[in-house]
Write a protein that holds these residues in place. Structure first.
Motif, PDB file in Angstrom:
ATOM      1  N   ALA A  35      -2.212  -4.483   8.880  1.00 43.94           N
ATOM      2  CA  ALA A  35      -1.615  -4.242  10.291  1.00 43.94           C
ATOM      3  C   ALA A  35      -0.238  -3.551   9.862  1.00 43.94           C
ATOM      4  CB  ALA A  35      -1.267  -5.630  10.704  1.00 43.94           C
ATOM      5  N   LEU A  36       0.581  -3.807   8.815  1.00 37.59           N
ATOM      6  CA  LEU A  36       1.915  -3.297   8.708  1.00 37.59           C
ATOM      7  C   LEU A  36       1.583  -1.827   8.328  1.00 37.59           C
ATOM      8  CD1 LEU A  36       3.957  -6.264   7.123  1.00 37.59           C
ATOM      9  CD2 LEU A  36       4.164  -5.290   9.372  1.00 37.59           C
ATOM     10  N   ARG A  37       0.762  -1.804   7.345  1.00 31.11           N
ATOM     11  CA  ARG A  37       0.398  -0.026   7.114  1.00 31.11           C
ATOM     12  C   ARG A  37       0.140   0.690   8.033  1.00 31.11           C
ATOM     13  NH1 ARG A  37      -1.547  -2.496   2.077  1.00 31.11           N
ATOM     14  NH2 ARG A  37      -3.583  -2.280   2.944  1.00 31.11           N
ATOM     15  N   THR A  38      -0.677   0.057   9.253  1.00 32.96           N
ATOM     16  CA  THR A  38      -0.876   1.033  10.282  1.00 32.96           C
ATOM     17  C   THR A  38       0.723   1.562  11.312  1.00 32.96           C
ATOM     18  OG1 THR A  38      -3.048  -0.269  10.919  1.00 32.96           O
ATOM     19  CG2 THR A  38      -1.839   0.961  12.580  1.00 32.96           C
ATOM     20  N   SER A  39       1.535   0.792  10.934  1.00 31.53           N
ATOM     21  CA  SER A  39       2.692   0.743  11.470  1.00 31.53           C
ATOM     22  C   SER A  39       3.837   1.605  10.762  1.00 31.53           C
ATOM     23  CB  SER A  39       3.220  -0.151  12.310  1.00 31.53           C
ATOM     24  OG  SER A  39       2.383  -0.904  13.186  1.00 31.53           O
ATOM     25  N   PHE A  40       3.828   1.212   9.509  1.00 27.79           N
ATOM     26  CA  PHE A  40       4.991   1.741   8.694  1.00 27.79           C
ATOM     27  C   PHE A  40       4.502   2.302   7.450  1.00 27.79           C
ATOM     28  CE2 PHE A  40       6.469  -2.046  11.119  1.00 27.79           C
ATOM     29  CZ  PHE A  40       7.471  -1.163  11.896  1.00 27.79           C
ATOM     30  N   SER A  41       5.283   2.993   6.687  1.00 22.84           N
ATOM     31  CA  SER A  41       4.962   3.214   5.310  1.00 22.84           C
ATOM     32  C   SER A  41       5.345   2.191   4.200  1.00 22.84           C
ATOM     33  CB  SER A  41       5.950   4.504   4.802  1.00 22.84           C
ATOM     34  OG  SER A  41       5.753   5.516   5.820  1.00 22.84           O
ATOM     35  N   SER A  42       4.369   2.294   3.112  1.00 22.76           N
ATOM     36  CA  SER A  42       4.441   0.984   2.344  1.00 22.76           C
ATOM     37  C   SER A  42       4.290   1.622   0.875  1.00 22.76           C
ATOM     38  CB  SER A  42       3.035   0.063   2.531  1.00 22.76           C
ATOM     39  OG  SER A  42       3.144  -0.813   1.575  1.00 22.76           O
ATOM     40  N   ASP A  43       4.889   0.906   0.006  1.00 24.00           N
ATOM     41  CA  ASP A  43       4.786   0.811  -1.325  1.00 24.00           C
ATOM     42  C   ASP A  43       3.512   0.789  -2.008  1.00 24.00           C
ATOM     43  OD1 ASP A  43       4.789  -1.837  -1.162  1.00 24.00           O
ATOM     44  OD2 ASP A  43       6.161  -2.126  -3.026  1.00 24.00           O
ATOM     45  N   ARG A  44       2.575   0.479  -1.227  1.00 28.27           N
ATOM     46  CA  ARG A  44       1.050   0.227  -1.548  1.00 28.27           C
ATOM     47  C   ARG A  44       0.251   1.268  -1.138  1.00 28.27           C
ATOM     48  NH1 ARG A  44       1.009  -4.053  -5.375  1.00 28.27           N
ATOM     49  NH2 ARG A  44       2.954  -5.384  -4.768  1.00 28.27           N
ATOM     50  N   ALA A  45      -0.972   1.572  -1.705  1.00 30.83           N
ATOM     51  CA  ALA A  45      -1.803   2.382  -1.273  1.00 30.83           C
ATOM     52  C   ALA A  45      -2.646   1.679  -0.267  1.00 30.83           C
ATOM     53  CB  ALA A  45      -2.790   2.976  -2.377  1.00 30.83           C
ATOM     54  N   ALA A  46      -3.193   2.596   0.704  1.00 28.64           N
ATOM     55  CA  ALA A  46      -4.222   2.127   1.891  1.00 28.64           C
ATOM     56  C   ALA A  46      -5.410   1.413   1.394  1.00 28.64           C
ATOM     57  CB  ALA A  46      -4.345   3.177   2.848  1.00 28.64           C
ATOM     58  N   ASP A  47      -5.901   1.623   0.314  1.00 31.02           N
ATOM     59  CA  ASP A  47      -6.942   0.924  -0.282  1.00 31.02           C
ATOM     60  C   ASP A  47      -6.754  -0.502  -1.278  1.00 31.02           C
ATOM     61  OD1 ASP A  47      -6.176   2.592  -2.244  1.00 31.02           O
ATOM     62  OD2 ASP A  47      -7.905   3.461  -2.824  1.00 31.02           O
ATOM     63  N   ASP A  48      -5.103  -0.529  -1.432  1.00 27.12           N
ATOM     64  CA  ASP A  48      -4.878  -1.658  -2.226  1.00 27.12           C
ATOM     65  C   ASP A  48      -4.963  -3.048  -1.377  1.00 27.12           C
ATOM     66  OD1 ASP A  48      -3.830  -3.373  -3.862  1.00 27.12           O
ATOM     67  OD2 ASP A  48      -1.540  -2.676  -3.563  1.00 27.12           O
ATOM     68  N   VAL A  49      -5.828  -3.746  -1.940  1.00 24.21           N
ATOM     69  CA  VAL A  49      -6.294  -4.984  -1.319  1.00 24.21           C
ATOM     70  C   VAL A  49      -5.914  -6.175  -2.213  1.00 24.21           C
ATOM     71  CG1 VAL A  49      -8.544  -6.349  -0.713  1.00 24.21           C
ATOM     72  CG2 VAL A  49      -8.788  -3.941  -0.446  1.00 24.21           C
ATOM     73  N   PRO A  50      -5.316  -7.232  -1.421  1.00 19.63           N
ATOM     74  CA  PRO A  50      -4.878  -8.498  -2.361  1.00 19.63           C
ATOM     75  C   PRO A  50      -5.985  -8.914  -3.027  1.00 19.63           C
ATOM     76  CG  PRO A  50      -3.889  -8.305  -0.137  1.00 19.63           C
ATOM     77  CD  PRO A  50      -5.081  -7.326  -0.275  1.00 19.63           C
ATOM     78  N   GLU A  51      -5.751  -9.403  -4.238  1.00 18.10           N
ATOM     79  CA  GLU A  51      -6.534 -10.361  -5.157  1.00 18.10           C
ATOM     80  C   GLU A  51      -6.075 -11.550  -5.511  1.00 18.10           C
ATOM     81  OE1 GLU A  51      -8.446  -7.922  -8.231  1.00 18.10           O
ATOM     82  OE2 GLU A  51      -8.499  -6.207  -7.153  1.00 18.10           O
TER      83      GLU A  51
END
Length: 128
Positions: A35-51
């Motif tokens: 949700a946050l990546r939809t609104s703002f730039s992040s230091d994580r790639a869009a396909d980075d899924v928490p594990e």
């Protein structure tokens, strides 16, 4: 006469916010960060899924978001349980990130700690 170049105050304001999620389900961490990546730039790639990481102790997921430009409003997201979130950054940046969470979740402020240049905010997010 002062010949020093005047720099607008807004250029000195940090637009980065560190977001930490602890003790929540992996899919809930993914819902919040996506949700946050939809609104703002992040230091994580869009396909980075928490594990989940095996071992003793709780897992903490961390990401940094640049709130200087809002890309789009996030759609409402489902959570399996309330999620506790810690935000740390400049006053303006933390406020902008909180506003960015509002379209996606019910946002409840649990507490704040204010410093000279930064503040920390504890939130509880729930499904709208």
């Amino acid at each position: 006469m002062n010949s020093a170049k005047q720099v607008p105050a807004t250029e000195h304001v940090s637009a980065e916010v560190v977001v930490e999620l602890e003790s929540c389900a992996t899919q809930d961490a993914h819902a919040v960060f996506s949700a946050l990546r939809t609104s703002f730039s992040s230091d994580r790639a869009a396909d980075d899924v928490p594990e989940e990481v095996a071992g003793a102790g709780s897992t903490v997921w961390t990401s940094t978001f640049d709130v200087s430009e809002r890309k789009a409003a996030a759609e409402p997201r489902r959570l399996t349980a309330p999620v506790l979130v810690s935000l740390q950054g400049g006053y303006w940046a933390v406020d902008e990130l909180c506003k960015g969470l509002e379209p996606a979740f019910a946002v409840h402020i649990l507490g704040t700690a204010a410093g000279d240049q930064e503040k920390e905010v504890e939130l509880r997010l729930e499904t709208r």
